[in-house]
Design a protein around this motif. Structure first.
Motif, mmCIF file in Angstrom:
data_model
loop_
_atom_site.group_PDB
_atom_site.id
_atom_site.type_symbol
_atom_site.label_atom_id
_atom_site.label_comp_id
_atom_site.label_asym_id
_atom_site.label_seq_id
_atom_site.Cartn_x
_atom_site.Cartn_y
_atom_site.Cartn_z
ATOM 1 N N GLY A 47 16.855 24.656 63.306
ATOM 2 C CA GLY A 47 17.240 25.581 64.358
ATOM 3 C C GLY A 47 17.715 24.948 65.644
ATOM 4 N N GLU A 48 17.719 23.625 65.727
ATOM 5 C CA GLU A 48 18.202 22.957 66.932
ATOM 6 C C GLU A 48 19.713 23.078 67.059
ATOM 7 O OE1 GLU A 48 16.488 19.091 67.998
ATOM 8 O OE2 GLU A 48 15.192 19.306 66.233
ATOM 9 N N LEU A 49 20.401 23.200 65.928
ATOM 10 C CA LEU A 49 21.850 23.419 65.907
ATOM 11 C C LEU A 49 22.138 24.602 64.992
ATOM 12 C CD1 LEU A 49 23.178 19.753 65.495
ATOM 13 C CD2 LEU A 49 23.175 21.102 67.599
ATOM 14 N N GLU A 50 23.254 25.284 65.229
ATOM 15 C CA GLU A 50 23.614 26.420 64.385
ATOM 16 C C GLU A 50 24.098 25.922 63.028
ATOM 17 O OE1 GLU A 50 26.586 30.326 64.462
ATOM 18 O OE2 GLU A 50 26.451 28.982 66.193
ATOM 19 N N GLY A 51 23.667 26.582 61.959
ATOM 20 C CA GLY A 51 24.079 26.165 60.620
ATOM 21 C C GLY A 51 23.923 27.283 59.609
ATOM 22 N N ILE A 52 24.309 27.017 58.367
ATOM 23 C CA ILE A 52 24.215 27.995 57.276
ATOM 24 C C ILE A 52 22.848 27.886 56.627
ATOM 25 C CG2 ILE A 52 25.197 28.711 55.056
ATOM 26 C CD1 ILE A 52 27.841 27.444 55.941
ATOM 27 N N SER A 53 22.270 29.025 56.268
ATOM 28 C CA SER A 53 20.973 29.033 55.588
ATOM 29 C C SER A 53 21.187 29.163 54.083
ATOM 30 C CB SER A 53 20.131 30.203 56.095
ATOM 31 O OG SER A 53 18.882 30.229 55.437
ATOM 32 N N TYR A 54 20.608 28.237 53.326
ATOM 33 C CA TYR A 54 20.741 28.249 51.870
ATOM 34 C C TYR A 54 19.432 28.675 51.213
ATOM 35 C CZ TYR A 54 25.109 25.729 52.540
ATOM 36 O OH TYR A 54 26.371 25.381 52.914
ATOM 37 N N GLU A 55 19.560 29.389 50.090
ATOM 38 C CA GLU A 55 18.406 29.872 49.334
ATOM 39 C C GLU A 55 18.301 29.095 48.024
ATOM 40 O OE1 GLU A 55 16.671 34.131 47.606
ATOM 41 O OE2 GLU A 55 18.593 34.043 48.672
ATOM 42 N N GLU A 56 17.075 28.770 47.632
ATOM 43 C CA GLU A 56 16.854 28.065 46.372
ATOM 44 C C GLU A 56 16.816 29.059 45.211
ATOM 45 O OE1 GLU A 56 14.170 24.350 46.741
ATOM 46 O OE2 GLU A 56 13.315 25.782 48.159
ATOM 47 N N MET A 57 17.553 28.757 44.168
ATOM 48 C CA MET A 57 17.588 29.583 42.964
ATOM 49 C C MET A 57 17.445 28.682 41.743
ATOM 50 S SD MET A 57 18.070 32.587 44.288
ATOM 51 C CE MET A 57 18.298 33.496 42.743
ATOM 52 N N ARG A 58 16.816 29.211 40.695
ATOM 53 C CA ARG A 58 16.699 28.470 39.431
ATOM 54 C C ARG A 58 17.152 29.355 38.286
ATOM 55 N NH1 ARG A 58 11.478 25.116 38.133
ATOM 56 N NH2 ARG A 58 12.767 23.621 39.260
ATOM 57 N N TYR A 59 17.976 28.758 37.410
ATOM 58 C CA TYR A 59 18.440 29.451 36.217
ATOM 59 C C TYR A 59 18.055 28.632 34.990
ATOM 60 C CZ TYR A 59 21.137 31.873 39.762
ATOM 61 O OH TYR A 59 21.500 32.574 40.884
ATOM 62 N N GLU A 60 17.798 29.336 33.890
ATOM 63 C CA GLU A 60 17.364 28.684 32.655
ATOM 64 C C GLU A 60 18.200 29.195 31.490
ATOM 65 O OE1 GLU A 60 13.052 28.967 32.176
ATOM 66 O OE2 GLU A 60 12.884 29.388 34.327
ATOM 67 N N GLY A 61 18.429 28.340 30.529
ATOM 68 C CA GLY A 61 19.203 28.764 29.372
ATOM 69 C C GLY A 61 19.216 27.712 28.283
ATOM 70 N N TYR A 62 20.084 27.953 27.312
ATOM 71 C CA TYR A 62 20.205 27.044 26.172
ATOM 72 C C TYR A 62 21.645 26.576 26.008
ATOM 73 C CZ TYR A 62 15.480 28.049 24.556
ATOM 74 O OH TYR A 62 14.122 28.158 24.463
ATOM 75 N N ALA A 63 21.801 25.278 25.787
ATOM 76 C CA ALA A 63 23.075 24.680 25.422
ATOM 77 C C ALA A 63 23.191 24.689 23.896
ATOM 78 C CB ALA A 63 23.151 23.252 25.961
ATOM 79 N N PRO A 64 24.359 24.322 23.342
ATOM 80 C CA PRO A 64 24.487 24.228 21.887
ATOM 81 C C PRO A 64 23.417 23.321 21.283
ATOM 82 C CG PRO A 64 26.642 24.084 22.913
ATOM 83 C CD PRO A 64 25.641 24.053 24.027
ATOM 84 N N GLY A 65 23.039 23.615 20.039
ATOM 85 C CA GLY A 65 22.048 22.813 19.353
ATOM 86 C C GLY A 65 20.617 23.127 19.751
#
Length: 246
Positions: A75-93
């Motif tokens: 908060g000392e300088l103006e900036g963008i706020s980012y949110e943490e997200m997690r996604y899960e899935g399956y690749a081939p095989g």
């Protein structure tokens, strides 16, 4: 403890990151910012921030740029706020995949991640669908040819949980609890044993072996995900065999 060497996979990933250094800088700064916002801007008391700053320095990022990211987050300088997200899935095989993101637009991010899974023959799952297969741990990796006896002795003395020597190439991993990662890393460095790669990561208890075209599709999916702007880290239980990087 025996296991499959992650060394080739680590080197492939790092080579891909080096080829996209500008994007890597952006991701490193996002991690610095989120670490500072969630745990405070003092690296001495915020281990996540300290690790993020170490990675930024290792990528030759300047101190001024890092300090500015911390100030924006606190908060000392103006900036963008980012949110943490997690996604899960399956690749081939049947390969399990976890995708950790930092985003300022969840709709965009989930669409990009879902598109990647679909494009390369995988599918996006629900929360918890694969996370139970992984555990969080600190990993200090030493290249083939490292002194096994010295590393093992120093790791035991430092309080590491395990030392894994991979018979395929002689590379070595020192494994720690997440909160012991920084102390063990510092103790190893004090003993003159700096790892070639180190991180707090997620690893699966059991890997899934894939070869040939299936392995190539898995690599393409993982690379595509890692190249997305909002993706910070991608974890999988793929044991990549013959032809994976063809």
């Amino acid at each position: 403890m025996a296991g499959h060497s992650k060394w080739a996979n680590i080197q492939h990933r790092k080579g891909a990151q080096d080829a996209k250094r500008g994007k890597m800088f952006t991701k490193l700064l996002r991690e610095v910012g989120v670490a500072a916002r969630t745990g405070g801007g003092d690296a001495a008391s915020n281990s996540r921030l300290r690790t993020a700053i170490d990675k930024a320095f290792a990528a030759n990022m300047t101190r001024d740029v890092i300090e500015r990211a911390v100030k924006k987050a606190t908060g000392e300088l103006e900036g963008i706020s980012y949110e943490e997200m997690r996604y899960e899935g399956y690749a081939p095989g049947g390969v399990a995949v976890i995708v950790d993101c930092l985003t300022d637009n969840k709709v965009r991010t989930v669409a990009d991640v879902r598109h990647a899974f679909g494009k390369f023959g995988g599918n996006l799952g629900t929360d918890g669908s694969v996370a139970f297969m992984f555990r969080k741990l600190g990993v200090l990796s030493f290249a083939p040819g490292a002194d096994e006896d010295a590393i093992t002795e120093a790791a035991i003395e430092a309080g590491a949980d395990d030392v894994v020597v991979y018979p395929q190439d002689g590379s070595i991993d020192v494994l720690t609890a997440p909160d012991a990662f920084e102390p063990v890393k510092a103790a190893m460095a004090a003993a003159g044993l700096d790892p070639d790669d180190s991180e707090v990561t997620f690893r699966a208890d059991n890997d899934v072996a894939v070869e040939g075209e299936t392995a190539q599709q898995v690599v393409k999916l993982l690379d595509w995900l890692e190249d997305l702007d909002d993706v910070q880290n991608v974890y999988s239980n793929a044991e990549l065999g013959e032809g994976a990087y063809a």
